[in-house]
Design an enzyme around this catalytic site. Structure first.
Site, PDB file in Angstrom:
ATOM      1  N   ASP A 205       7.888  -0.363   2.025  1.00 22.12           N
ATOM      2  CA  ASP A 205       7.573  -1.111   0.805  1.00 22.12           C
ATOM      3  C   ASP A 205       8.525  -0.742  -0.332  1.00 22.12           C
ATOM      4  OD1 ASP A 205       5.549  -3.058   0.738  1.00 22.12           O
ATOM      5  OD2 ASP A 205       3.990  -1.540   0.971  1.00 22.12           O
TER       6      ASP A 205
ATOM      7  N   GLN B 255      -1.584  -1.640   2.313  1.00 24.48           N
ATOM      8  CA  GLN B 255      -1.716  -2.827   1.474  1.00 24.48           C
ATOM      9  C   GLN B 255      -2.415  -2.461   0.163  1.00 24.48           C
ATOM     10  OE1 GLN B 255      -0.326  -5.774   2.178  1.00 24.48           O
ATOM     11  NE2 GLN B 255      -1.107  -6.767   0.350  1.00 24.48           N
TER      12      GLN B 255
ATOM     13  N   LYS C 190       1.621 -10.519   7.763  1.00 21.77           N
ATOM     14  CA  LYS C 190       2.602  -9.478   8.086  1.00 21.77           C
ATOM     15  C   LYS C 190       2.551  -9.181   9.585  1.00 21.77           C
ATOM     16  CE  LYS C 190       2.533  -7.665   3.397  1.00 21.77           C
ATOM     17  NZ  LYS C 190       2.197  -6.658   2.412  1.00 21.77           N
TER      18      LYS C 190
HETATM   19  N1  GUN Z   1       0.064  -5.933  -2.629  1.00 24.95           N
HETATM   20  C1  GUN Z   1       0.715  -6.950  -3.250  1.00 24.95           C
HETATM   21  N2  GUN Z   1       2.011  -6.982  -2.888  1.00 24.95           N
HETATM   22  C2  GUN Z   1       2.192  -5.955  -2.032  1.00 24.95           C
HETATM   23  C3  GUN Z   1       3.314  -5.474  -1.313  1.00 24.95           C
HETATM   24  O1  GUN Z   1       4.439  -5.983  -1.408  1.00 24.95           O
HETATM   25  N3  GUN Z   1       3.092  -4.390  -0.524  1.00 24.95           N
HETATM   26  C4  GUN Z   1       1.872  -3.799  -0.420  1.00 24.95           C
HETATM   27  N4  GUN Z   1       1.760  -2.726   0.375  1.00 24.95           N
HETATM   28  N5  GUN Z   1       0.797  -4.221  -1.071  1.00 24.95           N
HETATM   29  C5  GUN Z   1       0.970  -5.302  -1.871  1.00 24.95           C
END
Ligand code: GUN
Length: 288
Positions: free
Chosen positions: A119, A96, A52
């Site tokens: 998100d 995350q 990311k």
């Molecule tokens: N963990 C697995 N997929 C995601 C996601 O799309 N966003 C976040 N913040 N954590 C995750």
């Protein structure tokens, strides 16, 4: 033998989207900023967070990274989110998941300002999606729809089966397919006669979290298969393959009309859509 035209190239579509975002940001001379918070030392999460941050750098988005120890208390994390909510320089906030067990993920999600919820996990974003209002759409399901559009897959009137009912993928994917006039069925662990349902799917979204579960006996001839799973395989086995999805690719390949690979299918799209949501957050906060 593989017919390359059948493979949905998520890496290429994601690269195109990130290029568009990069150009948009450069031409407007803006600097959107995303805070990325990682609590603990889960190795898979560290890889995702790193990807990311790399995508941010490519697009010209500033990424502010917070790598916190696993002993971080819920209170400390909520306090950091509060500070970032108030920080005018920050447009998006991402924590995350999963967070360590002593932290309640729902509290964390709800603490993020709805204007910075890139998100799309908050109750407000989910509500907006379900009633068709503007808002942040969770990145993985948004990426799935982009892929279907990119490959001219018609959704309207099609039987769409979503396997899995998670808040992150299954439920929002179902809402989005419904918004596109698909006829949507969601299956889960209590579903009976599952193959009878998946066997009618024109579009099958696999988000079950079980490596290679879906083989050719689950699908109908000509189905479009989107594989959301990502699982690490034992090194040394599996002919050098390190990752696999929820779908047994080799088994379903001949029957499918289009299929996403793992890696290189849905994964890169999730990150591209996060970049898109961060730019949207910037525009919403900037009043443009
Ligand atoms: N963990 C697995 N997929 C995601 C996601 O799309 N966003 C976040 N913040 N954590 C995750």
């Amino acid at each position: 033998m593989t017919d390359k035209d059948k493979i949905i190239d998520g890496k290429a579509v994601a690269a195109r989207i990130k290029e568009e975002i990069k150009n948009n940001i450069r031409e407007r001379g803006i600097k959107p900023a995303l805070s990325v918070i990682l609590v603990g030392d889960d190795p898979a999460s560290a890889v995702y967070v790193n990807n990311k941050k790399k995508a941010c750098e490519f697009c010209g988005i500033e990424s502010r990274s917070y790598e916190l120890p696993s002993e971080t208390t819920e209170e400390e994390l909520l306090s950091l989110i509060d500070t970032l909510n108030k920080d005018k320089e920050i447009n998006g906030i991402l924590v995350q998941l999963p967070v360590p067990e002593h932290i309640d993920p729902d509290k964390v999600i709800e603490a993020i300002s709805p204007l910075k919820d890139v998100d799309g996990f908050s109750t407000q974003s989910v509500g907006a999606l379900s009633v068709g209002k503007k808002g942040f759409v969770p990145c993985t399901p948004a990426g799935i729809i982009e892929l279907l559009h990119s490959y001219d897959v018609e959704i309207s009137g099609k039987n769409c089966v979503v396997m899995g009912r998670s808040n992150i993928v299954g439920k929002p994917a179902a809402m989005l397919l419904l918004r596109e006039n698909g006829t949507v069925t969601v299956t889960h662990t209590k579903t009976r006669d599952i193959k009878e349902i998946t066997g009618r799917a024109d579009i099958l979204i696999a988000a079950v979290g079980k490596p290679g579960m879906i083989d050719e006996s689950y699908i109908k001839e000509g189905a479009v298969i989107i594989d959301v799973g990502i699982h690490r395989l034992d090194p040394g086995k599996n002919e050098g393959r390190k990752l696999c999805g929820d779908v047994d690719f080799d088994s379903v390949y001949d029957k499918a009309s289009l299929i996403t690979p793992v890696p290189g299918g849905v994964g890169p799209m999730t990150i591209a859509m996060l970049m898109k949501n961060t730019l949207l957050a910037f525009d919403m906060q900037d009043g443009r």
